[in-house]
Scaffold this motif. Structure first.
Motif, PDB file in Angstrom:
ATOM      1  N   ASN A  75       0.819  -1.222   0.000  1.00 29.48           N
ATOM      2  CA  ASN A  75       0.000   0.000   0.000  1.00 29.48           C
ATOM      3  C   ASN A  75       0.849   1.268   0.000  1.00 29.48           C
ATOM      4  O   ASN A  75       0.365   2.335   0.351  1.00 29.48           O
ATOM      5  CB  ASN A  75      -0.989   0.028   1.174  1.00 29.48           C
ATOM      6  N   ILE A  76       2.116   1.156  -0.372  1.00 28.88           N
ATOM      7  CA  ILE A  76       3.002   2.308  -0.479  1.00 28.88           C
ATOM      8  C   ILE A  76       2.979   2.787  -1.927  1.00 28.88           C
ATOM      9  O   ILE A  76       3.152   2.004  -2.854  1.00 28.88           O
ATOM     10  CB  ILE A  76       4.450   1.944  -0.066  1.00 28.88           C
ATOM     11  N   GLN A  77       2.778   4.086  -2.097  1.00 31.05           N
ATOM     12  CA  GLN A  77       2.697   4.661  -3.434  1.00 31.05           C
ATOM     13  C   GLN A  77       4.073   4.623  -4.103  1.00 31.05           C
ATOM     14  O   GLN A  77       5.079   4.960  -3.483  1.00 31.05           O
ATOM     15  CB  GLN A  77       2.220   6.102  -3.324  1.00 31.05           C
ATOM     16  N   TRP A 109       6.510  -2.866   4.792  1.00 30.23           N
ATOM     17  CA  TRP A 109       5.055  -3.004   4.758  1.00 30.23           C
ATOM     18  C   TRP A 109       4.591  -4.170   3.900  1.00 30.23           C
ATOM     19  O   TRP A 109       3.551  -4.781   4.181  1.00 30.23           O
ATOM     20  CB  TRP A 109       4.392  -1.690   4.342  1.00 30.23           C
ATOM     21  N   ALA A 110       5.345  -4.524   2.882  1.00 28.72           N
ATOM     22  CA  ALA A 110       4.996  -5.707   2.091  1.00 28.72           C
ATOM     23  C   ALA A 110       5.111  -6.961   2.953  1.00 28.72           C
ATOM     24  O   ALA A 110       4.207  -7.805   2.966  1.00 28.72           O
ATOM     25  CB  ALA A 110       5.884  -5.817   0.857  1.00 28.72           C
ATOM     26  N   ASN A 111       6.205  -7.077   3.711  1.00 22.80           N
ATOM     27  CA  ASN A 111       6.376  -8.229   4.607  1.00 22.80           C
ATOM     28  C   ASN A 111       5.328  -8.236   5.707  1.00 22.80           C
ATOM     29  O   ASN A 111       4.744  -9.277   6.023  1.00 22.80           O
ATOM     30  CB  ASN A 111       7.782  -8.226   5.231  1.00 22.80           C
ATOM     31  N   HIS A 112       5.097  -7.069   6.285  1.00 22.10           N
ATOM     32  CA  HIS A 112       4.123  -6.958   7.385  1.00 22.10           C
ATOM     33  C   HIS A 112       2.717  -7.327   6.912  1.00 22.10           C
ATOM     34  O   HIS A 112       2.018  -8.107   7.566  1.00 22.10           O
ATOM     35  CB  HIS A 112       4.139  -5.529   7.930  1.00 22.10           C
ATOM     36  N   ASN A 113       2.293  -6.775   5.787  1.00 22.98           N
ATOM     37  CA  ASN A 113       0.938  -7.035   5.295  1.00 22.98           C
ATOM     38  C   ASN A 113       0.759  -8.479   4.842  1.00 22.98           C
ATOM     39  O   ASN A 113      -0.304  -9.071   5.039  1.00 22.98           O
ATOM     40  CB  ASN A 113       0.583  -6.069   4.168  1.00 22.98           C
ATOM     41  N   PHE A 116       0.345 -10.375   7.995  1.00 20.28           N
ATOM     42  CA  PHE A 116      -0.961 -10.083   8.573  1.00 20.28           C
ATOM     43  C   PHE A 116      -2.071 -10.875   7.891  1.00 20.28           C
ATOM     44  O   PHE A 116      -2.882 -11.527   8.550  1.00 20.28           O
ATOM     45  CB  PHE A 116      -1.246  -8.578   8.470  1.00 20.28           C
ATOM     46  N   PHE A 117      -2.104 -10.823   6.550  1.00 19.07           N
ATOM     47  CA  PHE A 117      -3.188 -11.505   5.839  1.00 19.07           C
ATOM     48  C   PHE A 117      -3.075 -13.022   5.934  1.00 19.07           C
ATOM     49  O   PHE A 117      -4.091 -13.716   5.963  1.00 19.07           O
ATOM     50  CB  PHE A 117      -3.259 -11.037   4.388  1.00 19.07           C
ATOM     51  N   LYS A 118      -1.858 -13.530   6.025  1.00 18.23           N
ATOM     52  CA  LYS A 118      -1.674 -14.972   6.200  1.00 18.23           C
ATOM     53  C   LYS A 118      -2.225 -15.414   7.559  1.00 18.23           C
ATOM     54  O   LYS A 118      -3.007 -16.361   7.643  1.00 18.23           O
ATOM     55  CB  LYS A 118      -0.189 -15.323   6.085  1.00 18.23           C
ATOM     56  N   GLU A 119      -1.836 -14.689   8.610  1.00 18.72           N
ATOM     57  CA  GLU A 119      -2.319 -15.027   9.959  1.00 18.72           C
ATOM     58  C   GLU A 119      -3.820 -14.799  10.089  1.00 18.72           C
ATOM     59  O   GLU A 119      -4.513 -15.564  10.758  1.00 18.72           O
ATOM     60  CB  GLU A 119      -1.552 -14.226  11.010  1.00 18.72           C
ATOM     61  N   LYS A 120      -4.322 -13.765   9.460  1.00 14.09           N
ATOM     62  CA  LYS A 120      -5.755 -13.490   9.502  1.00 14.09           C
ATOM     63  C   LYS A 120      -6.529 -14.617   8.824  1.00 14.09           C
ATOM     64  O   LYS A 120      -7.561 -15.075   9.335  1.00 14.09           O
ATOM     65  CB  LYS A 120      -6.060 -12.162   8.821  1.00 14.09           C
ATOM     66  N   GLY A 121      -6.025 -15.084   7.681  1.00 17.94           N
ATOM     67  CA  GLY A 121      -6.674 -16.193   6.971  1.00 17.94           C
ATOM     68  C   GLY A 121      -6.710 -17.457   7.817  1.00 17.94           C
ATOM     69  O   GLY A 121      -7.728 -18.154   7.869  1.00 17.94           O
TER      70      GLY A 121
END
Length: 195
Positions: A75-77, A109-113, A116-121
């Protein structure tokens, strides 16, 4: 369904005009060979393709940075930094430092996100969806808030290190930015006195 692909060379602009609003999730920019970009668009009907006109203009002279769309993962421009023809070593150093900070920020942020989405899933898979919204089952916000809190607590130290490093990197850009501003001010002044 029809697919339109156009190769846009560096320094060229792709102008897409249409008489209808064409929005499709399959539209995308992707890197092409030799630094160009490929614009790809899926059209759902021949009627839409008749309304779409694509033309490529010649090289564009630009005097500023180009800001692209945000990266889908971090999400970084994206920013393509302008390189002036008379760039000084100080300006080059500043541009490269900015680019490094942007790349570092993107990677974090790519690693963090992704994490995040892996753990959320995984968390959502282990829960029983209890609310049914039409044909779709959803997880209540109360159950998701437990995950969000846990994730933030587990990654607190990582976020603190990121914030500390982010401030260091951005503060280190202040002096070079000041020097570059003086160089550009002097350059403008010299140009205006020549006229």
């Amino acid at each position: 369904m029809q697919n339109i692909r156009c190769l846009v060379a560096p320094g060229q602009v792709l102008r897409v005009t249409c008489s209808a609003q064409l929005s499709h999730p399959a539209c995308a920019w992707s890197p092409g060979e030799s630094g160009g970009k490929i614009w790809s668009r899926c059209l759902t009907s021949k009627k839409e393709s008749k309304k779409l006109k694509i033309s490529s203009s010649g090289p564009v002279v630009r005097n500023s940075d180009i800001y692209g769309p945000p990266d889908p993962v971090s999400n970084i421009q994206t920013i393509h930094f302008h390189v002036p023809p008379d760039e000084t070593p100080t300006e080059k150093m500043f541009r490269l430092q900015r680019s490094e900070v942007l790349e570092w920020n993107h990677k974090f942020w790519a690693n963090h996100n992704t994490k995040f989405f892996k753990e959320k899933g995984e968390y959502v898979k282990n829960l029983e969806p209890s609310v049914q919204d039409g044909n779709k089952k959803t997880t209540p916000a109360e159950q998701m808030s437990v995950f969000y809190r846990k994730f933030l607590n587990e990654n607190r130290e990582e976020h603190l290190r990121y914030n500390k490093e982010w401030y260091k990197k951005n503060l280190s850009l202040l002096w070079p930015a000041f020097l570059v501003s003086l160089i550009r001010l002097r350059r403008r002044f010299m140009i205006s006195t020549k006229k």
